[in-house]
Design a protein around this motif. Structure first.
Motif, PDB file in Angstrom:
ATOM      1  N   LEU A 148       0.822  -1.207   0.000  1.00  0.00           N
ATOM      2  CA  LEU A 148       0.000   0.000   0.000  1.00  0.00           C
ATOM      3  C   LEU A 148       0.855   1.255   0.000  1.00  0.00           C
ATOM      4  CD1 LEU A 148      -2.719  -0.913   2.659  1.00  0.00           C
ATOM      5  CD2 LEU A 148      -2.881  -1.123   0.164  1.00  0.00           C
ATOM      6  N   GLU A 149       0.294   2.310  -0.525  1.00  0.00           N
ATOM      7  CA  GLU A 149       0.882   3.634  -0.353  1.00  0.00           C
ATOM      8  C   GLU A 149       1.051   3.904   1.144  1.00  0.00           C
ATOM      9  OE1 GLU A 149       2.229   7.521  -1.264  1.00  0.00           O
ATOM     10  OE2 GLU A 149       2.017   5.719  -2.517  1.00  0.00           O
ATOM     11  N   PRO A 150       2.239   4.345   1.576  1.00  0.00           N
ATOM     12  CA  PRO A 150       2.425   4.626   3.000  1.00  0.00           C
ATOM     13  C   PRO A 150       1.368   5.591   3.534  1.00  0.00           C
ATOM     14  CG  PRO A 150       4.530   4.669   1.867  1.00  0.00           C
ATOM     15  CD  PRO A 150       3.480   4.537   0.799  1.00  0.00           C
ATOM     16  N   GLY A 151       0.939   5.314   4.771  1.00  0.00           N
ATOM     17  CA  GLY A 151      -0.063   6.156   5.408  1.00  0.00           C
ATOM     18  C   GLY A 151      -1.369   5.452   5.666  1.00  0.00           C
ATOM     19  N   TYR A 152      -1.522   4.238   5.140  1.00  0.00           N
ATOM     20  CA  TYR A 152      -2.761   3.485   5.351  1.00  0.00           C
ATOM     21  C   TYR A 152      -2.587   2.444   6.463  1.00  0.00           C
ATOM     22  CZ  TYR A 152      -4.725   5.628   1.167  1.00  0.00           C
ATOM     23  OH  TYR A 152      -5.211   6.526   0.247  1.00  0.00           O
ATOM     24  N   LEU A 176      -1.815 -12.765   5.443  1.00  0.00           N
ATOM     25  CA  LEU A 176      -1.710 -11.322   5.606  1.00  0.00           C
ATOM     26  C   LEU A 176      -0.500 -11.046   6.498  1.00  0.00           C
ATOM     27  CD1 LEU A 176      -5.493 -10.611   6.317  1.00  0.00           C
ATOM     28  CD2 LEU A 176      -4.317 -10.585   4.099  1.00  0.00           C
ATOM     29  N   ALA A 177       0.481 -10.336   5.966  1.00  0.00           N
ATOM     30  CA  ALA A 177       1.772 -10.211   6.650  1.00  0.00           C
ATOM     31  C   ALA A 177       2.202  -8.756   6.797  1.00  0.00           C
ATOM     32  CB  ALA A 177       2.843 -10.975   5.866  1.00  0.00           C
ATOM     33  N   GLU A 178       3.088  -8.547   7.773  1.00  0.00           N
ATOM     34  CA  GLU A 178       3.886  -7.325   7.882  1.00  0.00           C
ATOM     35  C   GLU A 178       3.108  -6.079   8.309  1.00  0.00           C
ATOM     36  OE1 GLU A 178       7.202  -7.167   7.505  1.00  0.00           O
ATOM     37  OE2 GLU A 178       7.796  -8.907   6.320  1.00  0.00           O
ATOM     38  N   PHE A 179       2.023  -6.253   9.089  1.00  0.00           N
ATOM     39  CA  PHE A 179       1.421  -5.086   9.740  1.00  0.00           C
ATOM     40  C   PHE A 179       2.294  -4.720  10.925  1.00  0.00           C
ATOM     41  CE2 PHE A 179      -1.929  -4.035  13.171  1.00  0.00           C
ATOM     42  CZ  PHE A 179      -1.639  -2.679  13.110  1.00  0.00           C
ATOM     43  N   GLU A 180       2.897  -3.555  10.874  1.00  0.00           N
ATOM     44  CA  GLU A 180       3.834  -3.106  11.901  1.00  0.00           C
ATOM     45  C   GLU A 180       3.080  -2.317  12.969  1.00  0.00           C
ATOM     46  OE1 GLU A 180       7.935  -2.789  13.307  1.00  0.00           O
ATOM     47  OE2 GLU A 180       6.919  -4.080  11.858  1.00  0.00           O
ATOM     48  N   ALA A 181       2.648  -3.006  14.005  1.00  0.00           N
ATOM     49  CA  ALA A 181       1.937  -2.345  15.097  1.00  0.00           C
ATOM     50  C   ALA A 181       2.901  -1.504  15.926  1.00  0.00           C
ATOM     51  CB  ALA A 181       1.240  -3.379  15.975  1.00  0.00           C
ATOM     52  N   GLY A 182       2.338  -0.552  16.654  1.00  0.00           N
ATOM     53  CA  GLY A 182       3.138   0.254  17.554  1.00  0.00           C
ATOM     54  C   GLY A 182       3.769   1.472  16.934  1.00  0.00           C
ATOM     55  N   GLU A 183       3.400   1.807  15.699  1.00  0.00           N
ATOM     56  CA  GLU A 183       3.971   3.002  15.077  1.00  0.00           C
ATOM     57  C   GLU A 183       3.386   4.248  15.740  1.00  0.00           C
ATOM     58  OE1 GLU A 183       3.791   4.835  10.655  1.00  0.00           O
ATOM     59  OE2 GLU A 183       4.913   2.956  10.852  1.00  0.00           O
ATOM     60  N   PRO A 184       4.222   5.174  16.190  1.00  0.00           N
ATOM     61  CA  PRO A 184       3.723   6.359  16.894  1.00  0.00           C
ATOM     62  C   PRO A 184       2.736   7.162  16.045  1.00  0.00           C
ATOM     63  CG  PRO A 184       6.099   6.184  17.140  1.00  0.00           C
ATOM     64  CD  PRO A 184       5.689   5.160  16.118  1.00  0.00           C
ATOM     65  N   VAL A 241      -0.196   6.369  15.027  1.00  0.00           N
ATOM     66  CA  VAL A 241      -1.106   5.600  14.173  1.00  0.00           C
ATOM     67  C   VAL A 241      -1.960   4.698  15.069  1.00  0.00           C
ATOM     68  CG1 VAL A 241      -1.333   3.995  12.247  1.00  0.00           C
ATOM     69  CG2 VAL A 241       0.590   5.606  12.315  1.00  0.00           C
ATOM     70  N   PRO A 242      -3.241   5.003  15.223  1.00  0.00           N
ATOM     71  CA  PRO A 242      -4.105   4.166  16.075  1.00  0.00           C
ATOM     72  C   PRO A 242      -4.225   2.751  15.507  1.00  0.00           C
ATOM     73  CG  PRO A 242      -5.146   6.293  15.610  1.00  0.00           C
ATOM     74  CD  PRO A 242      -3.974   6.168  14.694  1.00  0.00           C
TER      75      PRO A 242
END
Length: 270
Positions: free
Chosen positions: A203-207, A240-248, A250-251
């Protein structure tokens, strides 16, 4: 057909901490959405920036368990839905898919090609070598068998020259973001069974946060349109891979909501 949700919680070359958390959150949400209790594989451990020659043997136990969990789901005629941390977890799943469904195509929906070998990788990152291993370009110790002519990279846009050479020689189809239309993918699939892998950095960054951001990507609506265009009975499973949780800033609840909404297009009645 019922659903089986498998969640990878063992380190498989993780160089950041967020993907394991992201897989856990995704798996829990998928279980709630589908009304099933997820099968959790592995135990979280700290990330390390190590070479593939170190991270691969360290991941043996979790990769073996993931392949076994997928096999049990398929034995029960369930539809497997995997929430994985890194793309390297697919070292376990893709050979099993190739064995069970030799005529299936694989849609590798990812900004990257993941088609390096030990001889070409500039970073030593195992996740950048997984698809090449499944296609038999190098031996991971976890099997191969995937026919590269039945693989399509969808949304790919960050490919190293050595990868491009490998992809061309192997016959993998590459669809850049502009070319990744439902019509083009349907033409490639051509009525065959389908296995789907999504790395959210497509995805385009930001989603949806991902560790390895690449600009000029797909939008969630593009992935949703691809999912909606695939006949449900042809799809054999999805990871479904690589969802990076904990990014400041980003809820995480919003990211999970978007993941589940996008996934819903794959299983919605046609």
């Amino acid at each position: 057909m019922g659903y089986e949700v498998v969640v990878s919680q063992g380190r498989v070359a993780d160089r950041t901490a967020g993907a394991l958390m992201g897989a856990a959150l995704t798996g829990a949400a998928l279980g709630e959405c589908l009304g099933v209790a997820p099968t959790v594989v592995g135990t979280p451990s700290a990330p390390h920036t190590d070479d593939w020659s170190v991270s691969l043997p360290a991941a043996t136990a979790v990769l073996t368990a993931l392949r076994q969990a997928l096999g049990r789901a398929l034995d029960q005629d369930a539809f497997p839905v995997l929430a994985t941390n890194t793309c390297a977890a697919s070292l376990a799943t893709l050979p099993e898919v190739a064995r069970r469904f030799p005529d299936a195509v694989v849609l590798w929906i990812d900004a990257h090609g993941d088609f390096h070998t030990p001889d070409t990788t500039p970073s030593g990152y195992l996740g950048g070598m997984v698809l090449a291993a499944a296609c038999g370009l190098w031996d991971s110790g976890h099997g191969a068998g995937l026919n590269p002519a039945q693989v399509a990279l969808v949304g790919a846009r960050d490919l190293d020259p050595a990868e491009v050479d490998h992809l061309d020689r192997a016959g993998v189809r590459v669809f850049g973001p502009q070319a990744s239309t439902p019509q083009a993918i349907a033409s490639f699939v051509a009525g065959r069974p389908v296995w789907i892998h999504v790395d959210w950095d497509v995805l385009e960054p930001g989603y949806i946060p991902a560790a390895y951001k690449v600009p000029h990507g797909l939008r969630p609506r593009d992935v949703a349109a691809l999912f909606a265009s695939l006949p449900r009975e042809q799809v054999r499973g999805v990871e479904l891979a690589e969802f990076e949780a904990g990014e400041p800033g980003v809820p995480e609840a919003l990211s999970i909501e978007l993941i589940i909404e996008t996934f819903g297009y794959l299983i919605a009645p046609r």
